[in-house]
Design a protein around this motif. Structure first.
Motif, PDB file in Angstrom:
ATOM      1  N   ASP A 106      24.394   8.755 -21.754  1.00 58.03           N
ATOM      2  CA  ASP A 106      25.007   8.773 -23.063  1.00 58.03           C
ATOM      3  C   ASP A 106      25.548   7.453 -23.339  1.00 58.03           C
ATOM      4  O   ASP A 106      26.681   7.709 -24.447  1.00 58.03           O
ATOM      5  CB  ASP A 106      26.198  10.105 -23.053  1.00 58.03           C
ATOM      6  CG  ASP A 106      25.159  11.319 -22.736  1.00 58.03           C
ATOM      7  OD1 ASP A 106      24.148  11.362 -23.233  1.00 58.03           O
ATOM      8  OD2 ASP A 106      25.730  12.132 -22.085  1.00 58.03           O
ATOM      9  N   GLU A 107      25.727   6.644 -22.474  1.00 55.76           N
ATOM     10  CA  GLU A 107      26.366   5.170 -22.895  1.00 55.76           C
ATOM     11  C   GLU A 107      25.392   4.034 -23.258  1.00 55.76           C
ATOM     12  O   GLU A 107      24.499   3.940 -22.294  1.00 55.76           O
ATOM     13  CB  GLU A 107      27.148   4.753 -21.794  1.00 55.76           C
ATOM     14  CG  GLU A 107      28.343   5.553 -21.409  1.00 55.76           C
ATOM     15  CD  GLU A 107      29.207   5.047 -20.443  1.00 55.76           C
ATOM     16  OE1 GLU A 107      29.069   3.833 -20.212  1.00 55.76           O
ATOM     17  OE2 GLU A 107      29.980   5.562 -19.990  1.00 55.76           O
ATOM     18  N   LYS A 108      25.534   3.882 -24.366  1.00 53.83           N
ATOM     19  CA  LYS A 108      24.180   2.742 -24.847  1.00 53.83           C
ATOM     20  C   LYS A 108      24.236   1.486 -24.222  1.00 53.83           C
ATOM     21  O   LYS A 108      25.234   0.945 -23.797  1.00 53.83           O
ATOM     22  CB  LYS A 108      24.153   2.672 -26.417  1.00 53.83           C
ATOM     23  CG  LYS A 108      25.437   1.819 -27.056  1.00 53.83           C
ATOM     24  CD  LYS A 108      25.474   1.638 -28.497  1.00 53.83           C
ATOM     25  CE  LYS A 108      26.534   1.029 -28.918  1.00 53.83           C
ATOM     26  NZ  LYS A 108      26.481   0.679 -30.365  1.00 53.83           N
ATOM     27  N   CYS A 116      19.366   1.210 -26.068  1.00 55.78           N
ATOM     28  CA  CYS A 116      18.792   2.187 -25.390  1.00 55.78           C
ATOM     29  C   CYS A 116      19.798   3.113 -24.895  1.00 55.78           C
ATOM     30  O   CYS A 116      21.072   2.634 -24.414  1.00 55.78           O
ATOM     31  CB  CYS A 116      18.329   1.394 -23.947  1.00 55.78           C
ATOM     32  SG  CYS A 116      17.001   0.149 -24.491  1.00 55.78           S
ATOM     33  N   ASN A 117      19.632   4.480 -25.293  1.00 57.92           N
ATOM     34  CA  ASN A 117      20.593   5.580 -24.578  1.00 57.92           C
ATOM     35  C   ASN A 117      20.077   6.411 -23.587  1.00 57.92           C
ATOM     36  O   ASN A 117      18.921   7.078 -23.838  1.00 57.92           O
ATOM     37  CB  ASN A 117      20.952   6.397 -25.883  1.00 57.92           C
ATOM     38  CG  ASN A 117      21.661   5.729 -26.812  1.00 57.92           C
ATOM     39  OD1 ASN A 117      20.848   4.841 -27.667  1.00 57.92           O
ATOM     40  ND2 ASN A 117      23.180   5.915 -26.867  1.00 57.92           N
ATOM     41  N   TYR A 131      14.986   8.434 -21.982  1.00 62.46           N
ATOM     42  CA  TYR A 131      15.598   7.185 -22.862  1.00 62.46           C
ATOM     43  C   TYR A 131      15.288   7.720 -24.355  1.00 62.46           C
ATOM     44  O   TYR A 131      14.272   7.819 -24.678  1.00 62.46           O
ATOM     45  CB  TYR A 131      15.060   5.837 -22.441  1.00 62.46           C
ATOM     46  CG  TYR A 131      15.639   5.531 -21.155  1.00 62.46           C
ATOM     47  CD1 TYR A 131      16.775   4.923 -20.978  1.00 62.46           C
ATOM     48  CD2 TYR A 131      14.777   5.624 -19.754  1.00 62.46           C
ATOM     49  CE1 TYR A 131      17.394   4.463 -19.646  1.00 62.46           C
ATOM     50  CE2 TYR A 131      15.095   5.000 -18.720  1.00 62.46           C
ATOM     51  CZ  TYR A 131      16.527   4.394 -18.684  1.00 62.46           C
ATOM     52  OH  TYR A 131      16.979   4.291 -17.425  1.00 62.46           O
ATOM     53  N   LYS A 139      13.693   5.030 -34.301  1.00 57.26           N
ATOM     54  CA  LYS A 139      14.147   5.616 -32.915  1.00 57.26           C
ATOM     55  C   LYS A 139      12.826   6.184 -32.245  1.00 57.26           C
ATOM     56  O   LYS A 139      11.974   6.986 -32.848  1.00 57.26           O
ATOM     57  CB  LYS A 139      15.238   6.735 -32.866  1.00 57.26           C
ATOM     58  CG  LYS A 139      16.586   6.130 -33.382  1.00 57.26           C
ATOM     59  CD  LYS A 139      17.432   7.223 -33.326  1.00 57.26           C
ATOM     60  CE  LYS A 139      17.285   8.338 -34.594  1.00 57.26           C
ATOM     61  NZ  LYS A 139      18.238   9.237 -34.690  1.00 57.26           N
ATOM     62  N   SER A 156      20.041  15.261 -27.853  1.00 58.92           N
ATOM     63  CA  SER A 156      19.900  13.742 -27.868  1.00 58.92           C
ATOM     64  C   SER A 156      18.846  13.078 -28.372  1.00 58.92           C
ATOM     65  O   SER A 156      18.630  11.881 -28.577  1.00 58.92           O
ATOM     66  CB  SER A 156      19.967  13.528 -26.113  1.00 58.92           C
ATOM     67  OG  SER A 156      21.262  14.282 -25.457  1.00 58.92           O
TER      68      SER A 156
END
Length: 275
Positions: A106-108, A116-117, A131, A139, A156
């Protein structure tokens, strides 16, 4: 932006995602030679690759990592748990110092013009992730090796324009197949793999009018067939379209014919999805 599966299946996975200026691999579970051959068909080479994102440490996702890391010294992005598991995988050999870049769910992470997440998933690995990769407003989602999904998974991946989705096994083929009982239970469990039907149910919750393409991937060689995976997922989507009393909330009435769906080949390139 484009995405292409170089290899996808229980015996090895390698996915390319890139823009005009940035080129990434997600997993390298095939030999370095096969990875390079796949990139060549995309008119690229490993020298063009800006980063390798690893989902988890199982052999079918990292077997080519040692050779490529030593030869090209490309940054390797993975969670802390996955990095430690990779370092403890003796079959990879010595890894060059300083290549590992830690990612957190959850941190890009930004690599040039791609964002990328990492997404938490349920799988029997150290700290596995899927991812979501973005270029501007476009996206793509890459999600395999998960025993189940929940609202977090759906949230997500909401709004992706293209999706590579696991359709690992047909439950009946698995149950009557040659695998030992413990392995069948592992695959069917909460930290195992998505069946064709569950893949279709997840896809139903991710449908939207701008979804361009779906690639079904990570098929089991022993417990699935490409035609069966395709048809099973298609049936789940069709049922969601005609069943107005569906228990899944907010599923749009989109037919399978509204977007292309392919099965990513085990040992060949998939169609290149361009966004």
């Amino acid at each position: 932006m484009r995405i292409c599966s170089i290899a996808s299946g229980s015996s090895g996975n390698c996915i390319y995602v890139g823009s005009d200026t940035t080129h990434l691999l997600v997993d390298v579970g095939i030999s370095g030679k096969r990875t390079e051959e796949g990139l060549k068909k995309l008119e690229l080479s490993m020298r063009d690759i800006d980063g390798i994102f690893i989902t988890h440490e199982h052999a079918d996702h990292i077997s080519g990592l040692g050779v490529l890391a030593r030869k090209y010294e490309v940054p390797i992005y993975a969670t802390e748990g996955t990095i430690e598991a990779i370092k403890n995988t003796s079959s990879l050999g010595a890894m060059p110092e300083g290549l590992f870049q830690r990612v957190v769910a959850d941190e890009k992470v930004t690599v040039k013009d791609l964002v990328c997440n990492p997404i938490r998933i349920s799988h029997d690995a150290a700290e596995p992730v899927a991812y979501r990769i973005s270029h501007g407003k476009k996206k793509v989602g890459i999600i395999t090796d998960l025993g189940n999904f929940n609202d977090y998974t759906v949230e997500s991946l909401k709004g992706v324009d293209a999706l590579l989705l696991e359709a690992n096994h047909d439950v009946n083929m698995l149950q009557v197949g040659p695998y030992p009982y413990y392995l069948k239970q592992r695959i069917l469990g909460e930290r195992g793999h998505l069946s064709n039907e569950r893949a279709g149910q997840l896809l139903c919750r991710l449908l939207h009018e701008n979804l361009k393409t779906v690639l079904l991937g990570h098929l089991s060689k022993e417990n699935n067939l490409p035609e069966l995976a395709y048809e099973s997922v298609r049936v789940e989507v069709t049922m969601s379209c005609v069943n107005s009393e569906s228990s899944e909330a907010n599923i749009p009435k989109i037919n399978p014919s509204d977007f292309p769906m392919y099965v990513a080949p085990r040992n060949e390139l998939s169609p290149v999805v361009r966004l």
